[in-house]
Structure formats: C-alpha cells, structure tokens
Design a protein around this motif. Sequence first.
Motif, PDB file in Angstrom:
ATOM      1  N   THR A 199       0.848  -1.184   0.000  1.00 12.86           N
ATOM      2  CA  THR A 199       0.000   0.000   0.000  1.00 12.86           C
ATOM      3  C   THR A 199       0.886   1.237   0.000  1.00 12.86           C
ATOM      4  OG1 THR A 199      -1.696  -1.199   1.249  1.00 12.86           O
ATOM      5  CG2 THR A 199      -1.829   1.216   1.216  1.00 12.86           C
ATOM      6  N   ILE A 200       0.755   2.044  -1.039  1.00 15.12           N
ATOM      7  CA  ILE A 200       1.568   3.246  -1.169  1.00 15.12           C
ATOM      8  C   ILE A 200       0.954   4.368  -0.346  1.00 15.12           C
ATOM      9  CG2 ILE A 200       2.552   4.922  -2.768  1.00 15.12           C
ATOM     10  CD1 ILE A 200       3.657   2.103  -3.065  1.00 15.12           C
ATOM     11  N   ARG A 201       1.763   4.953   0.506  1.00 13.18           N
ATOM     12  CA  ARG A 201       1.290   6.053   1.358  1.00 13.18           C
ATOM     13  C   ARG A 201       1.100   7.319   0.544  1.00 13.18           C
ATOM     14  NH1 ARG A 201       5.757   7.111   5.353  1.00 13.18           N
ATOM     15  NH2 ARG A 201       4.400   8.856   5.930  1.00 13.18           N
ATOM     16  N   VAL A 202       0.105   8.053   0.899  1.00 16.81           N
ATOM     17  CA  VAL A 202      -0.099   9.395   0.356  1.00 16.81           C
ATOM     18  C   VAL A 202       0.442  10.371   1.380  1.00 16.81           C
ATOM     19  CG1 VAL A 202      -1.781  11.096  -0.434  1.00 16.81           C
ATOM     20  CG2 VAL A 202      -2.130   8.662  -0.940  1.00 16.81           C
ATOM     21  N   ILE A 203       1.432  11.158   0.987  1.00 21.19           N
ATOM     22  CA  ILE A 203       2.101  12.047   1.935  1.00 21.19           C
ATOM     23  C   ILE A 203       2.015  13.482   1.445  1.00 21.19           C
ATOM     24  CG2 ILE A 203       3.707  10.266   2.724  1.00 21.19           C
ATOM     25  CD1 ILE A 203       5.800  11.408   0.855  1.00 21.19           C
ATOM     26  N   SER A 204       2.265  14.378   2.350  1.00 18.22           N
ATOM     27  CA  SER A 204       2.285  15.807   2.039  1.00 18.22           C
ATOM     28  C   SER A 204       3.331  16.470   2.913  1.00 18.22           C
ATOM     29  CB  SER A 204       0.906  16.437   2.278  1.00 18.22           C
ATOM     30  OG  SER A 204       0.559  16.347   3.661  1.00 18.22           O
ATOM     31  N   VAL A 259       5.848  12.495  -3.742  1.00 16.28           N
ATOM     32  CA  VAL A 259       5.742  11.039  -3.805  1.00 16.28           C
ATOM     33  C   VAL A 259       6.504  10.388  -2.662  1.00 16.28           C
ATOM     34  CG1 VAL A 259       6.285   8.993  -5.184  1.00 16.28           C
ATOM     35  CG2 VAL A 259       5.409  11.054  -6.300  1.00 16.28           C
ATOM     36  N   SER A 260       7.682  10.918  -2.366  1.00 14.11           N
ATOM     37  CA  SER A 260       8.510  10.375  -1.297  1.00 14.11           C
ATOM     38  C   SER A 260       9.418  11.479  -0.784  1.00 14.11           C
ATOM     39  CB  SER A 260       9.328   9.181  -1.805  1.00 14.11           C
ATOM     40  OG  SER A 260      10.071   8.597  -0.744  1.00 14.11           O
ATOM     41  N   SER A 275       7.134   2.912   2.827  1.00 13.46           N
ATOM     42  CA  SER A 275       5.894   2.633   2.082  1.00 13.46           C
ATOM     43  C   SER A 275       5.566   3.729   1.084  1.00 13.46           C
ATOM     44  CB  SER A 275       4.721   2.434   3.058  1.00 13.46           C
ATOM     45  OG  SER A 275       4.975   1.367   3.932  1.00 13.46           O
ATOM     46  N   THR A 276       6.616   4.288   0.462  1.00 13.99           N
ATOM     47  CA  THR A 276       6.409   5.261  -0.601  1.00 13.99           C
ATOM     48  C   THR A 276       7.032   4.725  -1.882  1.00 13.99           C
ATOM     49  OG1 THR A 276       8.436   6.431   0.042  1.00 13.99           O
ATOM     50  CG2 THR A 276       6.354   7.238   0.955  1.00 13.99           C
ATOM     51  N   GLU A 277       6.606   5.253  -3.001  1.00 13.99           N
ATOM     52  CA  GLU A 277       7.076   4.764  -4.296  1.00 13.99           C
ATOM     53  C   GLU A 277       8.489   5.262  -4.567  1.00 13.99           C
ATOM     54  OE1 GLU A 277       5.603   4.716  -8.966  1.00 13.99           O
ATOM     55  OE2 GLU A 277       4.548   5.923  -7.466  1.00 13.99           O
ATOM     56  N   LYS A 278       9.323   4.382  -5.132  1.00 11.71           N
ATOM     57  CA  LYS A 278      10.701   4.742  -5.474  1.00 11.71           C
ATOM     58  C   LYS A 278      10.723   5.359  -6.876  1.00 11.71           C
ATOM     59  CE  LYS A 278      13.043   3.229  -1.880  1.00 11.71           C
ATOM     60  NZ  LYS A 278      13.955   2.082  -1.993  1.00 11.71           N
ATOM     61  N   ILE A 279      11.226   6.592  -6.968  1.00  7.37           N
ATOM     62  CA  ILE A 279      11.388   7.270  -8.254  1.00  7.37           C
ATOM     63  C   ILE A 279      12.700   8.038  -8.231  1.00  7.37           C
ATOM     64  CG2 ILE A 279       8.899   7.501  -8.671  1.00  7.37           C
ATOM     65  CD1 ILE A 279       9.150  10.438  -7.792  1.00  7.37           C
ATOM     66  N   PHE A 280      13.085   8.616  -9.375  1.00  9.31           N
ATOM     67  CA  PHE A 280      14.267   9.465  -9.443  1.00  9.31           C
ATOM     68  C   PHE A 280      14.024  10.765  -8.686  1.00  9.31           C
ATOM     69  CE2 PHE A 280      15.362   7.158 -13.488  1.00  9.31           C
ATOM     70  CZ  PHE A 280      16.603   6.694 -13.060  1.00  9.31           C
TER      71      PHE A 280
END
Length: 717
Positions: A199-204, A259-260, A275-280
């Motif tokens: 489950t990907i967390r939604v963060i702010s 995103v992270s 629990s966040t998506e890995k991106i550049f």
Amino acid sequence: MFLLQPRKFLLSPYSKSCRIIYMGSKEFLLMKSLATLPTHKHIHLLNSSSYSQTLLLPSYCRNNSRIFASPKHFSPSYQRCTPYSAMPIRTPINGVDVGTLEKHLVDEKQLMILKQKLQELGIDGSKCTPGQHSGLICPSCKGGEKHETSLSLNISEDGGVAVWTCFRAKCGWSGKTRAFADVKSTYATMSKITKVKKTIRVISEESLELEPLGNELRAYFAERMISEETLRRNGVMQKKAGPVQIAIAFPYRRNGELVSCKYRDSTKRFWQEASTEKIFYGLDDIEGASDVIIVEGEMDKLAMEEAGFKNCVSVPDGAPPKASNKELPSEEEDTKYQYLWNCKDYTAKASRIILATDADPPGQALAEELARRFGRERCWRVKWPKKNDTEFFKDANEVLMYMGPNALREVIEMAELYPIRGLFNFQDYFDEIDDYYNQTLGYELGVSTGWKALNNLYNVVPGELTIVTGVPNSGKSEWIDALLCNLNHSVGWKFALCSMENKVREHARKLLEKHIKKPFFDVRYGESADERMSVEELEQGKKWLSDSFSLIRCENDCLPNITWVLDLARIAVLRHGVNGLVIDPYNELDHQRLASQTETEYVSQMLTKIKRFAQHHSCHVWFVAHPRQLHNWVGGPPNLYDISGSAHFINKCDNGIVVHRNRDPAAGPIDSVQVCVRKVRNKVVGTIGEAFLSYDRVTGQYLDVDESPPNTKCSRS
C-alpha cells in the motif's frame, strides 16, 4: 481407513455454542451407506487421551465447510459411535499439540551443526528461529559506523539450510550454507522473490512536518557551492530529526506532487519515508528531455544544476558493492532498481543517457547496472578529472567545489561512449599506437631469425601465425628447431613444442646439437667432428632444455585435437612464460568433424582458433603442414597452395614459408637449403623473397652461406 476422535469446536470465543465434528480418512468419511460396515481390521481410531478436549474454530471455517463430508451420510447411531463401541480398538495414541508437532519439524542435531557453521563464518545465529528472518550485525561490514543490524538471516524450517544477505549498499555480502551436503530442505524456494502489493502512502509536506530551510542549512549548502535559487527550485526543505538535530529533506516529486522524501543528517546518515514509491530525484526535470544525466546523490543533482544542467536526476538508493554477473532480472524481480521501471516513461524516449556516478568501485558498478537496463548503446559515461597524481575527484559536487561550475560543465560535455564489449574506437588504442610509434612495446619491427640472409625477408613478431611447408625430408622441422635456438640465444624466448613425429630423446638430441654445436654421438654422421659433446656439456644442455622448452604430448594412443593442444599451450604461457608454440605437423592431429562440414570449413575454423590464441597470448605460432602428393614434380620447391587440405593455409596465415633442400649435385651444393618466403602480411617485418642457407649435417645448424661450420675436420664443398 482412519476415524479420528470426535472433538468439540467452539465457533466463537464470545459464544458458548459449539459443534461436534467427526474427522477421519477420506474413504471413511465419504461412505454413502453404512449397510456394510467396515470391519475393525480396516479401521483405526486415533484416540486422544481425553474426550473433553475443546478447540476454537474461527467463524471463517463455516465458509470452508465443503472440506468436510456432508453430515447426511452419517446416521444418528453412527454419529454416537455406538456401533463400534464393542470393537477391539488398537492402543490409543497420546494427544499431540501443535507446539510438539512444530518441534518435531526441526532436526535439532542438524540445526546445531548449521549454527556451528554460521558461527565459524562470524554469524551469531544462536537466537535465530527456523522459518523466520532475523536481523543481525554483518560480520563483513560490522554494520558500518552505526553498527546497523543490516544482515538478514533466514534458516529453513527444518534447520538444514541458512541464507543471508547484507542490505547495506556498500557491503552486499550474501551467501548460503548447509548443515550437511546432502540435506533435503526447502532451500530451493527460500530465496524466491514473492511480489507483494504494498500500500503506497499518500504524503504531504504537512504530514511529514517539513519546514523551509533555516540559516544553518543554507550556510551548509553555500559551502558546497549550491545557491539559494537552486535550493528553492528543487524544493529542498528540512525536518527535525531529534530534540536539537535538523535533517535535510529532499522531496521526491512527480508532476509536482510529493511522492517520497529522503533525509540526510549532519552525520551523513540517510533514510527515506517508508511505504512510498521509489522514483528518481528531480524526475520532472527530465520530462521530454533527449539527454538525461544520472548521478548518485541528491547533492550531485544540485551541483549539476549549478553547472547549467537541469536535465539531471539522482537515484534514490545507494550503489551496489559490485555489478552482478547474472542475467538481467524481470521487472517483478528487479526490486533493487524498481525506480527505473517506475520512471521508464520518462527515460524511454531519451536518445542519450549520461552516467555520472561516483568514481569509486560501487559507483562504477552502479553505472554498469544502469547501462545493462537502459541499453549500453545509448549510454555515455563521465570520467572525473584527477585531483592529484594518484587520486581522482569522486563526484559532481566535489568537482564543483574544487574546480568550479565551468570545469564541471566541461567534464559532462566530454563524456565518452559507454564501452560495449567487442565494439571499440581508435581512440581506445591511442596509447598503444603511441607506444608502437615510439617502439616502446618491444619487438615492433620483429625479432631477427639470426640469419643475415633472412633479415629483410622474415622477422618473428609475437602474436602471428607462420605456416611452414616443404616436401618430405626437406628439413622443415630441423629449420624450425634451429630458428628456436637462435631466438632463445638472442632474446631468451621460451617455447612449447607439440611435435608428434619426434620421439622425445630424438628431439632432445637435435636441439642439444644445435645449442652446443657438437654432435651427440661420434659415429657415422659424427665421425667427421673433432669431438662429441662431453658429459658436462650434456648436463648443462639438459638444464637449458628444461628451462627453455615445454612439451605437449599425448600420453596414450589417442590423437590430440587442436583444442586440446591450444588449452595446454595456454597453460604453458601462463605457467612458464612461453613466447612461441610449434605444432608439427598438421596431419598428426585428430581432425574429426561434422558430417555436414567440409574440410575447407574445418581448416578455416581451426586456423581461426590458432590465430586468436596467438593474438590473445602474444605468442608466435609455427604450424607445419605437408603438401599434397605432387604429380609431375621436377624437384623444385612447392607452393603454399599445394598444402594438403585447403587454400586457407595461405589465406589465413600471417607468414608463409617453404623450406626446400637441393637434391641434385649438378644444381649446386647438396647442403644448400632454400628458404622461400611466400607470404608476409606485415610489410614492416619482411617481404616476399628467397634466401639460401647452408646445412651442417653434423651439428644440425643452419648457417649463412659465407659461414663455415665449426668443429669439423674438413670443409664442405
């Protein structure tokens, strides 16, 4: 057939309702009629020590009631078990609880031996439970400065096998061991990766409690030549990492949305939001870009922007300790580089990807892993400039700090094509070309044969193939032996001899006579000499033979093939420093080939193997090949096209030589030997032509015609 003791199951922990359920073997429970009851010989009641045992049956079991036989098959009398109350029943089995069964799954002796083996490797598995992952301190990297429990150890449920991996990026130590070599275990499935949907967390920024950069961190970035404008454009912030400590926050955004987030404190400790998506990092900056620069850290991404490159991203994770030599994993299994797959839409259209990872070994390993996934054909790599005589700058930020933004920009603009195995540019060989021009490699112009008559025609160059032919009894092998002696005396070369036509003792005699310049015997051919070689000279000669030559011989009746010969020659090069190989002759090798392969095709492949061996090991190869039967031969030297087997002998060789002895006294001296150089590929070392040598039959020497053989009682005419 088996019938289990009836047990009472509670359907809910909050209710007193219960149900009696019978369990037994499949054949017993699915009996549709009790008209013919099975005899006691076929029924075994697995009785527990007490009828009062009560088990909790979760409510979801009601949905799985299909696994039990339908109650309609059992009559009321059967459910009370009264028909069988008088049956002779075997001795009841004591009750067994779940904990006891789990203990029986583990072989305690096997587990003890396994833990002893782990202890020898420095892994403390004393408190590890089979079937579970345990976090330990890695004995290889000691957990780094923070002594992290980065080693994941997993012992199989039966205690027979252990696998482990250190998840520190700079370590990566992994391995496996077994209690016994033939242990049967679940090892084959232990390391399989099971994709789990997380489950990907939604963060702010508010939920992460991020704050604008304070003066302390602004000053820190200023020291590293990062401007406030760059910090503002990339949204760099800060976060409290303790009562008094503040960490840098690098927000990872896609389409402007958070995103992270990755953090770095004053001790250079990194961590990311779970629990966040890995991106550049900086992903939005490469959208639609034809050139993409990839660096190893967020600070390097900011440094690139100071040099004018906004089309730059940073990897979210660290570099591996070394590049993998395994096949490229699938998208589902490529967990370490999942960020590449998550961002593939941003990099798919890029025509050039510049890999500007760190200069240390892990950084170069990361570049290799990225190139494997992007495709080496569209990758370029950065070579960081020298810091001093022995060190190179490590990364982009270090170049920015010490050399400035212009120097960093120049380094990126000078990026080179990423090397592809088998595809090169002349630029890759400029150093070698310079050494060739300055004649510092050694033997650029070849090594003299030792005969003045051949100096302008044929010189020996390491890494070339020379084909030698001639009619039988013309002295081909003798001439090659004399050439080897000359090369050994002049430059100290060593040789491997695969001479199938010579007995070892006969070959030793020929070489010793040429080396000592005296006959081995004093009878027949040696009667004209002043004296034969002495015992002392023989002993010295034997040492010379041992130091200068290696023998490749097949010890059984089988014929050796060319692969077998080259494999042993390769060992001789590595073990004894051999500079030359003699294969004499071609027709003594095993030439079995496929039925669909012609002799011409076979010879072509064989000569290709020999040439590759010569070039790779910088070893000159002399290959003796006999001519085919000559019809209407009038006594002259044959041609290289007369070699039996294929025209490839002359087509593929670097040098082609015909050795011919005069047999007609009317045509000249009988001891005259004609050396015909029929082919020279490299004009630097020779040319086509003929030379004449004089053969001394007593010592086996070949001499220039203006020289007379030593140690003879009379001169030869």
